[in-house]
Write a protein that holds these residues in place. Structure first.
Motif, PDB file in Angstrom:
ATOM      1  N   UNK A  49       0.822  -1.221   0.000  1.00  0.00           N
ATOM      2  CA  UNK A  49       0.000   0.000   0.000  1.00  0.00           C
ATOM      3  C   UNK A  49       0.851   1.264   0.000  1.00  0.00           C
ATOM      4  N   UNK A  50       2.140   1.137   0.415  1.00  0.00           N
ATOM      5  CA  UNK A  50       3.006   2.324   0.423  1.00  0.00           C
ATOM      6  C   UNK A  50       3.232   2.870  -0.983  1.00  0.00           C
ATOM      7  N   UNK A  51       3.057   2.006  -1.992  1.00  0.00           N
ATOM      8  CA  UNK A  51       3.264   2.470  -3.368  1.00  0.00           C
ATOM      9  C   UNK A  51       2.322   3.616  -3.697  1.00  0.00           C
ATOM     10  N   UNK A  52       1.112   3.557  -3.170  1.00  0.00           N
ATOM     11  CA  UNK A  52       0.145   4.616  -3.460  1.00  0.00           C
ATOM     12  C   UNK A  52       0.625   5.965  -2.939  1.00  0.00           C
ATOM     13  N   UNK A  53       1.460   5.954  -1.895  1.00  0.00           N
ATOM     14  CA  UNK A  53       2.053   7.196  -1.398  1.00  0.00           C
ATOM     15  C   UNK A  53       3.393   7.490  -2.081  1.00  0.00           C
ATOM     16  N   UNK A  54       3.777   6.615  -3.002  1.00  0.00           N
ATOM     17  CA  UNK A  54       5.022   6.839  -3.747  1.00  0.00           C
ATOM     18  C   UNK A  54       6.260   6.405  -2.995  1.00  0.00           C
ATOM     19  N   UNK A  55       6.129   5.519  -2.022  1.00  0.00           N
ATOM     20  CA  UNK A  55       7.264   5.075  -1.220  1.00  0.00           C
ATOM     21  C   UNK A  55       7.670   3.667  -1.632  1.00  0.00           C
ATOM     22  N   UNK A  56       8.937   3.506  -2.043  1.00  0.00           N
ATOM     23  CA  UNK A  56       9.459   2.211  -2.486  1.00  0.00           C
ATOM     24  C   UNK A  56      10.634   1.833  -1.595  1.00  0.00           C
ATOM     25  N   UNK A  57      10.689   0.570  -1.180  1.00  0.00           N
ATOM     26  CA  UNK A  57      11.772   0.117  -0.310  1.00  0.00           C
ATOM     27  C   UNK A  57      13.088  -0.028  -1.056  1.00  0.00           C
ATOM     28  N   UNK A  58      13.041  -0.567  -2.272  1.00  0.00           N
ATOM     29  CA  UNK A  58      14.263  -0.731  -3.056  1.00  0.00           C
ATOM     30  C   UNK A  58      13.922  -0.912  -4.524  1.00  0.00           C
ATOM     31  N   UNK A  59      14.885  -0.571  -5.330  1.00  0.00           N
ATOM     32  CA  UNK A  59      14.739  -0.704  -6.781  1.00  0.00           C
ATOM     33  C   UNK A  59      16.042  -1.301  -7.308  1.00  0.00           C
ATOM     34  N   UNK A  60      15.944  -2.400  -8.063  1.00  0.00           N
ATOM     35  CA  UNK A  60      17.140  -3.047  -8.595  1.00  0.00           C
ATOM     36  C   UNK A  60      16.972  -3.296 -10.087  1.00  0.00           C
ATOM     37  N   UNK A  61      17.989  -2.936 -10.863  1.00  0.00           N
ATOM     38  CA  UNK A  61      18.024  -3.199 -12.288  1.00  0.00           C
ATOM     39  C   UNK A  61      19.232  -4.050 -12.629  1.00  0.00           C
ATOM     40  N   UNK A  62      19.041  -5.055 -13.459  1.00  0.00           N
ATOM     41  CA  UNK A  62      20.143  -5.839 -13.995  1.00  0.00           C
ATOM     42  C   UNK A  62      19.948  -5.950 -15.497  1.00  0.00           C
ATOM     43  N   UNK A  63      20.925  -5.436 -16.246  1.00  0.00           N
ATOM     44  CA  UNK A  63      20.862  -5.494 -17.695  1.00  0.00           C
ATOM     45  C   UNK A  63      22.009  -6.315 -18.245  1.00  0.00           C
ATOM     46  N   UNK A  64      21.747  -7.036 -19.332  1.00  0.00           N
ATOM     47  CA  UNK A  64      22.770  -7.865 -19.975  1.00  0.00           C
ATOM     48  C   UNK A  64      22.771  -7.604 -21.473  1.00  0.00           C
ATOM     49  N   UNK A  65      23.963  -7.654 -22.053  1.00  0.00           N
ATOM     50  CA  UNK A  65      24.084  -7.425 -23.488  1.00  0.00           C
ATOM     51  C   UNK A  65      23.639  -6.036 -23.890  1.00  0.00           C
ATOM     52  N   UNK A  66      24.135  -5.025 -23.198  1.00  0.00           N
ATOM     53  CA  UNK A  66      23.725  -3.643 -23.434  1.00  0.00           C
ATOM     54  C   UNK A  66      24.665  -2.957 -24.430  1.00  0.00           C
ATOM     55  N   UNK A  67      24.112  -2.086 -25.246  1.00  0.00           N
ATOM     56  CA  UNK A  67      24.913  -1.302 -26.183  1.00  0.00           C
ATOM     57  C   UNK A  67      24.594   0.170 -25.968  1.00  0.00           C
ATOM     58  N   UNK A  68      25.634   0.967 -25.720  1.00  0.00           N
ATOM     59  CA  UNK A  68      25.495   2.404 -25.494  1.00  0.00           C
ATOM     60  C   UNK A  68      26.012   3.140 -26.719  1.00  0.00           C
TER      61      UNK A  68
END
Length: 264
Positions: A49-68
């Protein structure tokens, strides 16, 4: 619907609100890269329910085979934040808007093959062409010098062996050979420290000439790799350490996240 949007399988038990955030975040992050083989995003919030207030405990991204920027390949990139505050209304419109900039622990893995491919990119080759180097004036007759066919081999203990070639007015295909220690300066520059001429692959008659050219080439390399030239949309990488592991170069540091791609 959201599984199709992300191309990922949502872990069992993930709340629907987290699924929405995962989907939107995955799509946003994909826009950072010219190409990506996979992007996994995990957003955690308890209670949900905290999401509705915009509160997130953690955010994790993992990318593979990326081209910049079309030419620069990253084998793997991960970053993970602590608590983050977002505008939940933006999620409903398909974007993620941070209420405040945030930092994340970041790790980046480059392969030796990708590093060598980067030396063939136009952006890099231009920085090695038609150079006027005062220390080479006597050898070049004042003519600009171009270094080409650069090849790097990763070595243990954060070292690398680098080869290249150049032409002089009276001598073509002069080989360049050196061993350097890889380091980080001001958390954003990759530096080539303590260059040592490696005479082993250089024919003996050319060794004296090659040594002079090698030291000049090492100075050019040392001023080339600045992460600010590769900043992603809204994400600035800063490095604390690097490590060679076999044919891979590993970086760890942090990502300063000002905004999500396309969110402004």
């Amino acid at each position: 619907m959201f599984g199709a949007l992300t191309g990922l399988t949502t872990p069992p038990g993930t709340d629907f609100g987290e699924q929405v955030l995962n989907a939107v975040a995955s799509q946003s992050i994909r826009h950072l890269f010219t190409r990506c083989d996979a992007v996994d995003v995990v957003v955690r919030c308890f209670p949900s329910s905290k999401i509705l207030q915009g509160s997130i405990d953690s955010f994790k991204m993992q990318g593979r085979g990326l081209v910049i920027r079309k030419d620069f390949q990253v084998e793997e990139m991960t970053f993970e934040t602590d608590a983050v505050a977002i505008d939940f209304r933006s999620v409903l419109s398909g974007t993620i808007r941070l209420k405040h900039p945030t930092q994340a622990v970041a790790q980046v893995t480059l392969s030796e093959a990708a590093i060598n491919q980067a030396f063939d990119a136009e952006l890099v080759k231009k920085r090695l062409q038609n150079l006027t180097l005062p220390e080479l004036t006597d050898l070049s007759g004042g003519e600009p010098v171009t270094f080409r066919e650069v090849h790097l081999e990763l070595l243990p203990d954060n070292q690398a062996r680098i080869f290249a070639k150049t032409n002089l007015p009276n001598t073509a295909d002069v080989p360049i050979s050196l061993i350097v220690s890889l380091g980080i300066e001001r958390r954003r520059r990759i530096v080539f420290q303590n260059p040592r001429f490696d005479p082993a692959p250089v024919p003996e008659p050319l060794q004296s000439l090659s040594q002079t050219l090698t030291m000049a080439f090492a100075q050019v390399l040392d001023n080339m790799v600045d992460l600010d030239r590769f900043d992603l949309d809204g994400v600035t990488l800063r490095l604390n350490r690097l490590e060679t592991q076999g044919k891979k170069l590993l970086f760890s540091g942090y990502a300063q996240i000002e905004h999500f791609p396309g969110s402004g």
